[in-house]
Design an enzyme around this catalytic site. Structure first.
Site, PDB file in Angstrom:
ATOM      1  N   SER A 186     -14.576   3.258   0.733  1.00  0.00           N
ATOM      2  CA  SER A 186     -14.823   2.982  -0.155  1.00  0.00           C
ATOM      3  C   SER A 186     -13.348   1.512  -1.211  1.00  0.00           C
ATOM      4  O   SER A 186     -13.747   0.372  -1.365  1.00  0.00           O
ATOM      5  CB  SER A 186     -14.929   3.831  -2.235  1.00  0.00           C
ATOM      6  OG  SER A 186     -13.541   4.381  -1.853  1.00  0.00           O
ATOM      7  N   GLU A 187     -12.477   1.650  -0.376  1.00  0.00           N
ATOM      8  CA  GLU A 187     -11.702   0.623  -0.250  1.00  0.00           C
ATOM      9  C   GLU A 187     -10.629   0.902   1.110  1.00  0.00           C
ATOM     10  O   GLU A 187     -10.118   2.097   1.470  1.00  0.00           O
ATOM     11  CB  GLU A 187     -10.514   0.721  -1.569  1.00  0.00           C
ATOM     12  CG  GLU A 187     -10.955  -0.205  -3.014  1.00  0.00           C
ATOM     13  CD  GLU A 187     -11.941   0.588  -3.690  1.00  0.00           C
ATOM     14  OE1 GLU A 187     -12.295   0.155  -4.811  1.00  0.00           O
ATOM     15  OE2 GLU A 187     -11.440   2.300  -3.603  1.00  0.00           O
ATOM     16  N   THR A 188     -10.345  -0.516   1.493  1.00  0.00           N
ATOM     17  CA  THR A 188      -9.067  -0.531   2.520  1.00  0.00           C
ATOM     18  C   THR A 188      -8.612  -0.970   1.812  1.00  0.00           C
ATOM     19  O   THR A 188      -8.163  -1.861   1.026  1.00  0.00           O
ATOM     20  CB  THR A 188      -9.512  -0.738   4.404  1.00  0.00           C
ATOM     21  OG1 THR A 188     -10.510  -0.138   4.316  1.00  0.00           O
ATOM     22  CG2 THR A 188      -8.766  -0.780   4.953  1.00  0.00           C
TER      23      THR A 188
END
Length: 279
Positions: free
Chosen positions: A45-47
């Site tokens: 979902s995020e990096t």
């Protein structure tokens, strides 16, 4: 050259639980397009992309597989546990697009972030109608003690409280309709909650702007929830609460929230993170 990409799961001690995040400990020299490509390839979902500064602080940027986001709590916890494992526990200062975020990582590699100063706002009645229609929820299924509202602690989240655990558990929403509304309003996730007691909240967070049906753990939303409850005088005397998230999708997560007497000092969110072994 492709930088080293670490994979962590935040707000859990089990790599199969929590919310997965990519982490790049040194993103200096990476273009926006390169960071976006890496985030899409990682697929979480995020990096988080860290860039060490000359003053010892860190610039941090967050990308979902589809777009950059101003702040991400779970990727912050993951990134700072990874940073602490590389250079030792301690106090760190992150500079995000949302503002300055201090993080402390203790000797047990539990991390506590302090959000930017939070804000709350009313949720427009027409937006609530569209939101509930997309969720297939009715107004009489909401908790009258916790009316719908908006809250911000680095990102904006509508907060919608269900009257029962069963209502929260039954989540089947119109992805495209919710994505369109959230894009138009600049909302990051929808924070759907059910309050078990004054100290314990269960949460689910649809995240269509990131191309994700549901976020298993959302630190920014947990911080925003703390601000929302403070604004409505709904905090326990301890001004601390535990948020359980991800259980309904088999990714149990645990977030601890502390709200100072003066919320302008920022909401504190605590959690652990564990590295995900390479395949």
């Amino acid at each position: 050259m492709t930088p080293a990409i670490l994979r962590y799961s935040a707000f859990t001690t089990d790599p199969a639980g929590g919310n997965h995040a990519g982490v790049v400990l040194d993103a200096r020299g990476l273009s926006d397009d390169a960071m976006q490509r890496i985030a899409a390839d990682v697929g979480y979902s995020e990096t988080a992309f860290l860039s060490p500064r000359a003053d010892g602080d860190l610039d941090v940027r967050y990308f979902s597989p589809l777009a950059e986001v101003s702040f991400c709590g779970h990727a912050t916890i993951a990134a700072m546990v990874a940073q602490a494992r590389a250079q030792g526990p301690g106090d760190f200062v992150l500079h995000t697009q949302a503002g300055r975020v201090p993080v402390t990582v203790d000797a047990g590699f539990a991390a506590t972030l302090t959000s930017v100063p939070p804000h709350t706002a009313p949720l427009d009645a027409a937006d609530l109608d569209v939101l509930l229609a997309a969720l297939a929820w009715r107004r009489d299924e909401l908790d009258p003690a916790l009316p719908p509202g908006l809250a911000y602690a680095g990102a904006w989240h509508p907060i919608i409280a269900a009257a029962s655990r069963a209502r929260l558990a039954d989540l089947h929403y119109d992805f495209d309709a919710l994505a369109a509304l959230m894009a138009a309003r600049g909302w990051t996730t929808i924070n759907l909650v059910w309050r078990e007691d004054e100290h314990t909240v269960h949460a689910r967070n649809p995240f269509p702007p990131g191309g994700v049906v549901e976020d298993p753990a959302t630190g920014a939303a947990a911080a925003a929830l703390g601000a929302y409850l403070a604004d409505r005088n709904q905090l326990p005397a301890s001004r601390a609460l535990t948020v359980h998230q991800g259980h309904d999708i088999g990714r149990p997560s645990l977030l601890e929230v502390e709200v100072p007497t003066d919320v302008r000092d920022g909401i504190r969110v605590n959690g652990t993170a564990v590295e995900i072994a390479a395949d």
